[in-house]
Design an enzyme around this catalytic site. Structure first.
Site, PDB file in Angstrom:
ATOM      1  N   GLN A 490       0.846  -1.179   0.000  1.00  0.00           N
ATOM      2  CA  GLN A 490       0.000   0.000   0.000  1.00  0.00           C
ATOM      3  C   GLN A 490       0.888   1.238   0.000  1.00  0.00           C
ATOM      4  OE1 GLN A 490      -4.181   1.020   1.838  1.00  0.00           O
ATOM      5  NE2 GLN A 490      -2.825   0.097   3.297  1.00  0.00           N
ATOM      6  N   TYR A 572      -4.764  11.653   3.897  1.00  0.00           N
ATOM      7  CA  TYR A 572      -3.412  11.658   3.332  1.00  0.00           C
ATOM      8  C   TYR A 572      -3.440  12.464   2.034  1.00  0.00           C
ATOM      9  CZ  TYR A 572      -2.651   7.905   6.734  1.00  0.00           C
ATOM     10  OH  TYR A 572      -2.575   7.173   7.892  1.00  0.00           O
TER      11      TYR A 572
END
Lengths: 714, 283
Positions: A490, A572
């Protein structure tokens, strides 16, 4: 004691007869607007035929009601020319008019005074209450008693989005029958169930209703329309109507079920539950029993009896209302599931309310459930022959491009802190290896940074330097050698959530000022109040960060990862472009949703280019910011559609953490519900990040087509 | 699961009783002692009470269940908690919640309506103060005393995930705890925190018929501000050894890490009976 009851429906009559029977010296008077022989309404259904607590409360009426019951236990689902039956559900039905007659008769027997044809207006309520020691508002969903004392009951009434109308037919249905039928106007749902006359409820979306011209059609025309549409199911029988009309289902709930010391609400006046789970009448009768129990417990202390009633009933009623709401939402959104194969469509429908799971279907009808496993395996493996013995859905493989996952369990871990300058630490990799040994189909790393500034904490692992590749490659080789797990990576750029301390003592606690690095974000707004202010990225920064993602993807390919996932959630960097809370830009990357998704999509494109064609690429996508001014699910679904158009192979749905100003829901099913929506709206396979701890939950989600993979915490 | 005992600090008792219960808990089967927080009530201050108990005990964990955080200034609360933690060699578990009594807020000159927002900020500031050097003392525990967040709304679980070390439940039957514990674990998991949240529960006991009646009266009085709900709480009072044990087992099965059992009658016999019960039937 004078007990006055407004409303002679099931709740009011049953409460009256129980109280009068228990306390013969009390006066119990029921006011009902309609005449005694009113025959409005068709059948009512009980989802549980046993009704054992009714037997205990009053044997005589229990016997008469259950004698009049029609009982059945299968559910039939008809769609696209197929008919699917699942047994073991135990329903009972009775004509509403018959039930009322029985209850009226029994009430009179025990000495209740029934006054029919008397409408109680708002002005009358307080007068009645003043004369009574207890006033029961059992006057249905448009309760006058509730409206008169709104400030105490604090009711909320919200209308469902679907339209429905009740019909009856002499066509004898022998089981609960759901018919789904598509025509040129849209998709129709029918809920039909047995009785002296069968009940036949037609439901559709507002759009379908308008497309069919039902806003303009009269009763005769409407009946003819549906007789024609469902002619194969009606087999020549007519549809009939009483008080023909289309409604939206109103969900009633109340902050309190009592007002003052002596006014109480029962049944639909207090709470409603969508008709598709067949619980409204059962709830009304059980309310009455609980009210009686309150008086048994507290004698003539009315206030305490009402407290007892609400305390006993509320948790049960709310649990049922939750299930009813899920069922209602299902029926409002059936179009979303219309592309499913009939077998899966039916399975999804049966498990819609959350009260029936994979395991409980096995118990209810093992033949049906085993057949379904066989169908699922044949479908998952593209087999021509249905297997004799099939494994459960979670054990079926899933192929994404040329990567095959052995099963549907995904194991991941929270963001780690055991790395130095991006080099994954030995303990951290050992922990990941251990998790792979647990046997997941997919082992997914926690977020790995694409650049030093993209780290969450100083200990976040990275893949931003060629020297990082070896450690990851050795790890992937080990996992491949030791287990059947596919290994996914990820990738993250933390954006303004970077340069924080390890999460041991909490989230988003900025590093001491001397230890921080420069943060980049779409706009120069700190994540936490008083925290470090990020630099708003310029065009060069955007290009550089996109290149960082692409180069990290190349390194991931070199290290041998089977699957790659971009993190576009949780505030994020990529998700902070999507959210209007964190993106004030006036250039091509800010403003409209189309502009806000442009940069994240360009990163996806660059990574797709850098990542080998045969390996799948997925995205963790933000479903909502849990903030009224933030990213909406409706918008995020458009991002998902754009990703679907780019052949994104997997969506992993996350929510929240876009800002610290949020009001998330921690309902255990909320992320699974989002996942289901994205999967079935876009057709992209989906990974549910719900907190799932049992195989039963995984089998239910995967079996019903609500997710393709589930994160799993044993 | 471990079992702790509540001290009778809201039961209008004396210092010797509080100290002796704490001393006995330190030697006995209990792993923690808990205290409550009320301002407008005949109770002792929670952290001051724990400080006193710290002086007469060595091992037992000292727990507030809970302190109404936003009644107090962040810095003063941080200092006081750090002091108890330091003086007890790191034995403080600071349970914090909003506190629902408007009266307490009015008397403390603290605003009631924005207390949720102030509470979130307070949780964040406590950590900062404990880790920075400006306001001493340095807590004996790294990162400060164990921080437990109480409440039962969605924002509570957000605070557990974002700022806490764990969740402290407000009381009720095991199945009520189980649902809330599940939410706490889900919030923790979703927040991306390492490890597991600490999960604390609590219950009320009054063993013996006469004590049960007094205990019930106390609960109706203590929770009078909740209106009819006080009845519900009073009904949940554990009055027989069987009820206590099935409650304890229910909490253990529901995944509770530590259960605090609070007295509702401040007699030493209440301590004796619970101690015997836990020692013989649970440990």
């Amino acid at each position: 004691m004078q007990v006055t009851v407004v409303g002679g429906g099931p709740a009011g009559l049953y409460a009256s007869l129980l109280l009068k029977k228990e306390y013969p010296d009390w006066n119990v008077t029921v006011y009902e607007r309609d005449p005694a022989d009113n025959t409005y309404g068709w059948g009512v259904v009980f989802s549980d035929a046993t009704l054992s607590n009714l037997k205990e409360a009053d044997t005589v009426s229990h016997e008469r009601i259950t004698d009049a019951f029609v009982r059945w236990d299968p559910i039939d689902v008809h769609l696209k020319g197929e008919s699917i039956r699942c047994g073991g559900h135990t329903f009972a039905g009775i004509m509403r008019a018959d039930l009322l007659q029985l209850l009226q008769e029994r009430s009179r027997e025990v000495g209740v005074e029934l006054i029919h044809g008397e409408t109680i207006e708002e002005d009358d309520v307080d007068e009645l209450a003043a004369e009574a020691d207890l006033l029961i508002g059992a006057d249905g969903l448009n309760s006058t008693v509730r409206e008169t004392h709104e400030e105490s009951f604090r009711p909320s009434v919200s209308d469902g989005s679907a339209k429905f109308a009740w019909f009856g037919t002499a066509k004898p249905y022998d089981v609960f029958t759901f018919i789904f039928r598509e025509n040129e106007h849209g998709l129709w749902r029918v809920h039909a169930y047995p009785g002296r006359m069968s009940t036949f409820i037609v439901e559709c979306t507002q759009e379908t209703w308008e497309a069919a011209g039902l806003d303009e059609k009269g009763e005769e025309e409407a009946l003819a329309y549906f007789e024609d549409l469902f002619s194969d199911h009606l087999e020549g029988y007519d549809l009939q109507s009483k008080l023909y009309g289309w409604r939206n289902f109103p969900v009633v709930s109340c902050g309190s079920w009592s007002s003052g010391d002596d006014i109480v609400l029962l049944g639909d006046a207090a709470h409603t539950a969508h008709f598709s789970i067949g619980s409204g009448t059962k709830l009304a009768l059980e309310d009455a029993i609980s009210l009686l129990d309150g008086f048994r417990e507290h004698g003539t202390d009315v206030r305490s009896a009402l407290n007892y009633y609400e305390k006993e009933r509320r948790p049960r009623v709310e649990g049922l209302q939750d299930a009813a709401e899920r069922s209602q939402t299902y029926f409002e959104n059936v179009e979303r599931y219309w592309d499913m194969e009939p077998e899966q469509f039916a399975y999804n429908m049966l498990t819609r309310s959350g009260r029936i799971s994979y395991d409980s279907l096995k118990q209810r009808d093992v033949g049906y459930a085993d057949d379904y496993d066989r169908w699922f395996e044949a479908n998952a493996t593209d087999a021509d022959v249905t297997p004799l013995a099939a494994r459960q859905p979670l054990n079926q493989s899933l192929t994404l491009r040329e990567t095959t996952l052995d099963n549907r369990l995904t194991v991941t871990r929270p963001p780690s802190n055991g790395s130095t300058d991006g080099r994954p630490g030995a303990d951290y990799l050992d922990d990941l290896r251990d998790r792979a040994r647990d046997g997941p189909g997919l082992l997914l790393t926690d977020p790995v940074a694409v650049s030093p500034e993209g780290r969450i904490t100083p200990g976040t692992p990275g893949l931003y330097d060629d020297s990082h590749v070896d450690a990851w490659a050795a790890f992937v080789d080990d996992v491949h050698a030791e287990t059947d797990a596919a290994v996914g990576l990820q990738l993250v750029h933390a954006g303004r959530r970077g340069a924080t301390r390890h999460r041991e003592y909490g989230l988003d606690r900025p590093l001491p000022s001397g230890d921080r690095w420069e943060l980049y974000a779409p706009s120069a707004k700190p994540y936490v109040p008083g925290g470090p202010k990020p630099t708003a990225v310029d065009a060069d920064d955007c290009d550089r960060i996109r290149d960082d993602f692409a180069e990290a993807a190349e390194r991931a390919a070199e290290a041998g990862f089977d699957y790659l996932q971009l993190h576009a959630g949780h505030g994020y960097l990529l998700s902070s472009f999507l959210s209007p809370l964190t993106n004030d830009r006036e250039d091509e990357f800010g403003g409209s949703l189309e502009a806000r998704m442009r940069y994240p999509l360009s990163v996806f494109d660059a990574v797709r280019e850098a990542w080998p064609d045969e390996r799948p690429l997925g995205t963790a996508l933000q479903a909502t910011d849990w903030n009224l001014s933030g990213l909406k699910t409706r918008e995020s679904l458009q991002v998902a559609q754009a990703l679907a158009d780019r052949d994104c192979d997997l969506l992993s749905i996350v929510a929240g953490q876009a800002t610290v100003r949020e009001r998330p829901r921690y309902d255990p099913t909320v992320l699974a519900d989002f996942t289901e929506t994205y999967r079935n709206e876009t057709g992209v396979p989906a990974l549910s990040t719900n907190y799932v701890t049992t195989y039963d939950e995984v089998n239910t989600l995967v079996g019903a087509g609500r997710a393709d993979l589930c994160t799993y915490r044993p | 699961m471990q079992v702790g005992i509540g001290l009778p600090n809201t039961l209008d008792t004396d210092g010797e009783t509080l100290r002796s219960w704490a001393r006995r808990a330190d030697d006995g089967p209990f792993t923690s002692v808990g205290v409550f927080d009320r301002l407008v009530y005949r109770s002792t201050d929670p952290l001051t009470t724990l400080a006193t108990c710290a002086g007469v005990t060595e091992d037992v964990q000292l727990v507030t269940s809970i302190v109404a955080g936003p009644l107090r200034s962040d810095a003063l609360l941080a200092k006081r908690a750090a002091t108890v933690d330091q003086l007890s060699d790191g034995r403080l578990s600071l349970g914090l919640a909003l506190g629902a009594r408007r009266e307490d807020y009015e008397m403390a000159d603290a605003s009631f309506d924005d207390r949720g927002k102030r509470f979130s900020r307070q949780l964040s500031r406590l950590r900062d103060i404990w880790e920075d050097d400006d306001i001493g003392p340095e807590p004996a525990t790294d990162g400060g005393p164990e921080l437990l967040v109480g409440g039962d709304s969605d924002p509570t679980f957000n605070r557990v995930g974002r700022y806490g070390d764990g969740y402290i439940h407000g009381g009720g039957p095991p199945r009520a705890f189980e649902r809330k514990a599940e939410q706490a674990r889900a919030a923790w998991d979703e927040s991306g925190r390492p490890g597991d949240p600490a999960l604390w529960g609590h219950g009320y006991f009054a063993l013996g018929e006469e004590a049960a009646e007094r205990g019930r009266e106390y609960l109706l009085d203590y929770y009078a501000f909740t209106g009819p709900f006080a009845e519900t709480i009073a009904d949940s009072l554990l009055t027989t050894p069987q009820e206590v044990l099935s409650f304890v087992r229910g909490y253990a099965d529901a995944g509770c890490d530590e259960l605090l059992l609070f007295p509702t009658v401040a007699d030493d016999e209440q301590y004796d009976e619970l101690e015997t019960l836990i020692e013989t039937e649970w440990r």
